[in-house]
Design a protein around this motif. Structure first.
Motif, PDB file in Angstrom:
ATOM      1  N   ILE A 138       0.995  -1.168  -0.039  1.00 31.19           N
ATOM      2  CA  ILE A 138      -0.197  -0.102   0.023  1.00 31.19           C
ATOM      3  C   ILE A 138       0.654   1.140   0.109  1.00 31.19           C
ATOM      4  O   ILE A 138       0.767   2.211  -0.730  1.00 31.19           O
ATOM      5  CB  ILE A 138      -1.050   0.044   1.188  1.00 31.19           C
ATOM      6  CG1 ILE A 138      -1.866  -1.152   1.161  1.00 31.19           C
ATOM      7  CG2 ILE A 138      -1.426   1.347   1.354  1.00 31.19           C
ATOM      8  CD1 ILE A 138      -2.958  -0.756  -0.167  1.00 31.19           C
ATOM      9  N   GLN A 139       2.032   1.349   0.851  1.00 32.19           N
ATOM     10  CA  GLN A 139       2.921   2.435   0.969  1.00 32.19           C
ATOM     11  C   GLN A 139       3.540   2.517  -0.750  1.00 32.19           C
ATOM     12  O   GLN A 139       3.523   3.591  -0.992  1.00 32.19           O
ATOM     13  CB  GLN A 139       4.092   2.402   1.733  1.00 32.19           C
ATOM     14  CG  GLN A 139       3.447   2.312   3.277  1.00 32.19           C
ATOM     15  CD  GLN A 139       3.275   3.749   3.743  1.00 32.19           C
ATOM     16  OE1 GLN A 139       3.553   4.703   3.184  1.00 32.19           O
ATOM     17  NE2 GLN A 139       2.482   3.864   4.817  1.00 32.19           N
ATOM     18  N   ILE A 140       3.937   1.584  -1.247  1.00 28.95           N
ATOM     19  CA  ILE A 140       4.372   1.868  -2.587  1.00 28.95           C
ATOM     20  C   ILE A 140       3.677   2.277  -3.616  1.00 28.95           C
ATOM     21  O   ILE A 140       3.572   3.326  -4.450  1.00 28.95           O
ATOM     22  CB  ILE A 140       5.389   0.260  -3.025  1.00 28.95           C
ATOM     23  CG1 ILE A 140       6.422  -0.112  -2.013  1.00 28.95           C
ATOM     24  CG2 ILE A 140       5.577   0.414  -4.486  1.00 28.95           C
ATOM     25  CD1 ILE A 140       6.947  -1.377  -2.586  1.00 28.95           C
ATOM     26  N   GLY A 141       2.280   1.638  -3.497  1.00 33.70           N
ATOM     27  CA  GLY A 141       1.327   1.938  -4.540  1.00 33.70           C
ATOM     28  C   GLY A 141       0.795   3.181  -4.445  1.00 33.70           C
ATOM     29  O   GLY A 141       0.514   4.002  -5.383  1.00 33.70           O
ATOM     30  N   SER A 142       0.574   3.700  -3.148  1.00 33.83           N
ATOM     31  CA  SER A 142      -0.238   5.061  -2.909  1.00 33.83           C
ATOM     32  C   SER A 142       1.055   6.044  -3.183  1.00 33.83           C
ATOM     33  O   SER A 142       0.512   7.277  -3.836  1.00 33.83           O
ATOM     34  CB  SER A 142      -0.141   5.323  -1.312  1.00 33.83           C
ATOM     35  OG  SER A 142       0.873   5.168  -0.532  1.00 33.83           O
ATOM     36  N   GLY A 143       2.289   5.663  -3.163  1.00 29.13           N
ATOM     37  CA  GLY A 143       3.318   6.723  -3.643  1.00 29.13           C
ATOM     38  C   GLY A 143       3.292   6.921  -5.129  1.00 29.13           C
ATOM     39  O   GLY A 143       3.522   7.925  -5.506  1.00 29.13           O
ATOM     40  N   MET A 144       3.027   6.045  -5.958  1.00 29.45           N
ATOM     41  CA  MET A 144       2.983   5.959  -7.489  1.00 29.45           C
ATOM     42  C   MET A 144       1.811   6.910  -7.883  1.00 29.45           C
ATOM     43  O   MET A 144       1.865   7.520  -9.098  1.00 29.45           O
ATOM     44  CB  MET A 144       2.796   4.377  -7.941  1.00 29.45           C
ATOM     45  CG  MET A 144       4.003   3.561  -7.558  1.00 29.45           C
ATOM     46  SD  MET A 144       3.592   2.131  -8.291  1.00 29.45           S
ATOM     47  CE  MET A 144       5.033   1.026  -7.971  1.00 29.45           C
ATOM     48  N   VAL A 145       0.829   6.792  -7.144  1.00 28.01           N
ATOM     49  CA  VAL A 145      -0.590   7.490  -7.682  1.00 28.01           C
ATOM     50  C   VAL A 145      -0.740   8.931  -6.790  1.00 28.01           C
ATOM     51  O   VAL A 145      -1.770   9.530  -7.234  1.00 28.01           O
ATOM     52  CB  VAL A 145      -1.777   6.698  -7.718  1.00 28.01           C
ATOM     53  CG1 VAL A 145      -1.501   5.454  -8.347  1.00 28.01           C
ATOM     54  CG2 VAL A 145      -2.025   6.079  -6.224  1.00 28.01           C
ATOM     55  N   GLY A 146      -0.021   9.104  -6.000  1.00 29.50           N
ATOM     56  CA  GLY A 146      -0.135  10.592  -5.143  1.00 29.50           C
ATOM     57  C   GLY A 146      -1.144  10.558  -4.132  1.00 29.50           C
ATOM     58  O   GLY A 146      -1.470  11.585  -4.065  1.00 29.50           O
ATOM     59  N   LEU A 147      -1.491   9.436  -3.598  1.00 26.41           N
ATOM     60  CA  LEU A 147      -2.309   9.294  -2.310  1.00 26.41           C
ATOM     61  C   LEU A 147      -1.491   8.890  -1.259  1.00 26.41           C
ATOM     62  O   LEU A 147      -0.762   8.327  -1.458  1.00 26.41           O
ATOM     63  CB  LEU A 147      -3.482   8.294  -2.841  1.00 26.41           C
ATOM     64  CG  LEU A 147      -4.621   8.519  -3.976  1.00 26.41           C
ATOM     65  CD1 LEU A 147      -5.497   7.351  -4.153  1.00 26.41           C
ATOM     66  CD2 LEU A 147      -5.077   9.908  -3.939  1.00 26.41           C
ATOM     67  N   ASP A 148      -2.237   9.331  -0.156  1.00 30.50           N
ATOM     68  CA  ASP A 148      -1.854   8.776   1.173  1.00 30.50           C
ATOM     69  C   ASP A 148      -2.139   7.285   1.188  1.00 30.50           C
ATOM     70  O   ASP A 148      -3.022   6.862   0.604  1.00 30.50           O
ATOM     71  CB  ASP A 148      -2.125   9.536   2.281  1.00 30.50           C
ATOM     72  CG  ASP A 148      -3.508   9.614   2.648  1.00 30.50           C
ATOM     73  OD1 ASP A 148      -4.177   8.542   2.640  1.00 30.50           O
ATOM     74  OD2 ASP A 148      -3.926  10.603   3.198  1.00 30.50           O
ATOM     75  N   ALA A 149      -1.498   6.495   2.118  1.00 27.38           N
ATOM     76  CA  ALA A 149      -1.495   4.995   2.256  1.00 27.38           C
ATOM     77  C   ALA A 149      -3.170   4.741   2.561  1.00 27.38           C
ATOM     78  O   ALA A 149      -3.732   3.658   2.061  1.00 27.38           O
ATOM     79  CB  ALA A 149      -0.737   4.507   3.199  1.00 27.38           C
ATOM     80  N   GLU A 150      -3.750   5.506   3.627  1.00 30.56           N
ATOM     81  CA  GLU A 150      -5.183   5.140   3.866  1.00 30.56           C
ATOM     82  C   GLU A 150      -6.164   5.654   2.647  1.00 30.56           C
ATOM     83  O   GLU A 150      -6.985   4.530   2.721  1.00 30.56           O
ATOM     84  CB  GLU A 150      -5.301   5.953   5.158  1.00 30.56           C
ATOM     85  CG  GLU A 150      -4.647   5.690   6.372  1.00 30.56           C
ATOM     86  CD  GLU A 150      -5.205   6.622   7.620  1.00 30.56           C
ATOM     87  OE1 GLU A 150      -6.409   7.318   7.644  1.00 30.56           O
ATOM     88  OE2 GLU A 150      -4.656   6.287   8.810  1.00 30.56           O
ATOM     89  N   GLU A 151      -6.114   6.478   2.223  1.00 33.93           N
ATOM     90  CA  GLU A 151      -6.674   6.763   1.060  1.00 33.93           C
ATOM     91  C   GLU A 151      -6.818   5.466  -0.263  1.00 33.93           C
ATOM     92  O   GLU A 151      -7.633   5.264  -0.608  1.00 33.93           O
ATOM     93  CB  GLU A 151      -6.328   7.983   0.209  1.00 33.93           C
ATOM     94  CG  GLU A 151      -6.718   9.395   1.041  1.00 33.93           C
ATOM     95  CD  GLU A 151      -6.411  10.430   0.278  1.00 33.93           C
ATOM     96  OE1 GLU A 151      -7.237  11.583   0.364  1.00 33.93           O
ATOM     97  OE2 GLU A 151      -5.223  10.787  -0.026  1.00 33.93           O
TER      98      GLU A 151
END
Length: 300
Positions: A138-151
């Motif tokens: 989730i941390q890696i994926g959220s960073g790729m799309v510019g969202l925070d991890a919870e979102e």
């Protein structure tokens, strides 16, 4: 109009997986990927996918390697151009098209979410191992799309329409790796985008179908009395009695890591097992299958 994304999946098994497990895993992966448009449409509002097609481009045996092509179909050039324009204004759909790792992160997060859903309230330790892996993805994926991890995590969770199907697919996707106690599942060349060995071992052995009302429970130390053995077949011909579970003979299946010869001439063993129960007409739990994961030797 369509665009295609490659996905490379590598099971690091040293032990061989069965054809049935590989086939079921591929069908389950196809089923899971068909739920990803819901996630992508939630990630990129206003972008609608008409259908998705999955192709097996290359398959290599030994250590299992699957090379897939996932094709998302928009239905028309106008729909595609509209989606691209709207996505550029938000998160950038072109990043998904040029970098398959965004889709990879979504797929892995869905597999791990399915594993946790399948475990339910059982085995907090196993659920924690899967959750730790999922947090990394989730941390890696959220960073790729510019969202925070919870979102990012909530977006995936809310976009999944059939959690029961996802849970069944997740178990079957991981199953080919469970025959090797050291195996993990790697995606592409990003070492972070991996279903770790700890998560593989923590995943349930069986996909529980809620409609069957089956219950799967793990036992870390269960006495088994061997009643029938078949050294040529580890999935049939074996029967045991488990005094703690009742007097009836139960079908026994061996994990590939358990050597049948180690059980020959033994009247009883203690083992780490997964038991599949099914309710009878009176609503009582009746053991239907014992899956022997590991034999506990004396002194352990």
């Amino acid at each position: 109009m369509d665009f295609s994304i490659r996905q490379q999946i590598y099971y690091t098994n040293k032990n061989r997986a069965s054809i049935q497990e590989i086939a079921e895993g591929l069908v389950a992966l196809d089923s899971l990927i068909r739920q990803t448009p819901n996630v992508l449409e939630a990630l990129f509002p206003g972008y609608k996918i008409a259908s998705v097609e999955i192709y097996l481009d290359e398959f290599r045996a030994g250590s299992l390697w699957e090379d897939l092509v996932v094709k998302f179909i928009f239905g028309s050039q106008e729909n595609f151009d509209k989606a691209i324009g709207e996505a550029r204004e938000s998160l950038g759909l072109e990043s998904v098209m040029s970098d398959p790792q965004v889709l990879t992160a979504i797929i892995i997060a869905m597999v791990l979410a399915g594993g946790m859903y399948q475990l339910g309230k059982r085995s907090k330790e196993k659920k924690a191992a899967i959750e730790a892996n999922n947090n990394t993805i989730i941390q890696i994926g959220s960073g790729m799309v510019g969202l925070d991890a919870e979102e990012f995590s909530a977006l995936i969770d809310n976009a999944i329409k059939d959690k029961n199907q996802l849970a069944r697919d997740a178990v079957r996707i991981v199953k080919p790796a469970k025959g090797d106690p050291d195996a993990q599942i790697e995606f592409g060349d990003n070492p972070g985008l991996t279903i770790t060995n700890a998560a593989v071992r923590a995943m349930p052995e069986y996909a529980q179908d809620p409609e069957s009302e089956e219950l799967v429970e793990d036992f870390d130390d269960l006495l088994l009395e061997l009643r029938a053995i078949d050294l040529d077949h580890t999935k049939s011909g074996w029967r045991v009695r488990a005094p703690d579970l009742g007097d009836r003979r139960i079908k026994l299946q061996l994990d590939p890591a358990v050597r049948p010869d180690d059980l020959f001439n033994r009247r009883q063993i203690r083992g780490r097992v997964t038991v599949v129960f099914q309710p009878n007409k009176a609503g009582q739990r009746v053991p239907r299958l014992v899956f022997l994961r590991e034999v506990i030797e004396e002194g352990e």
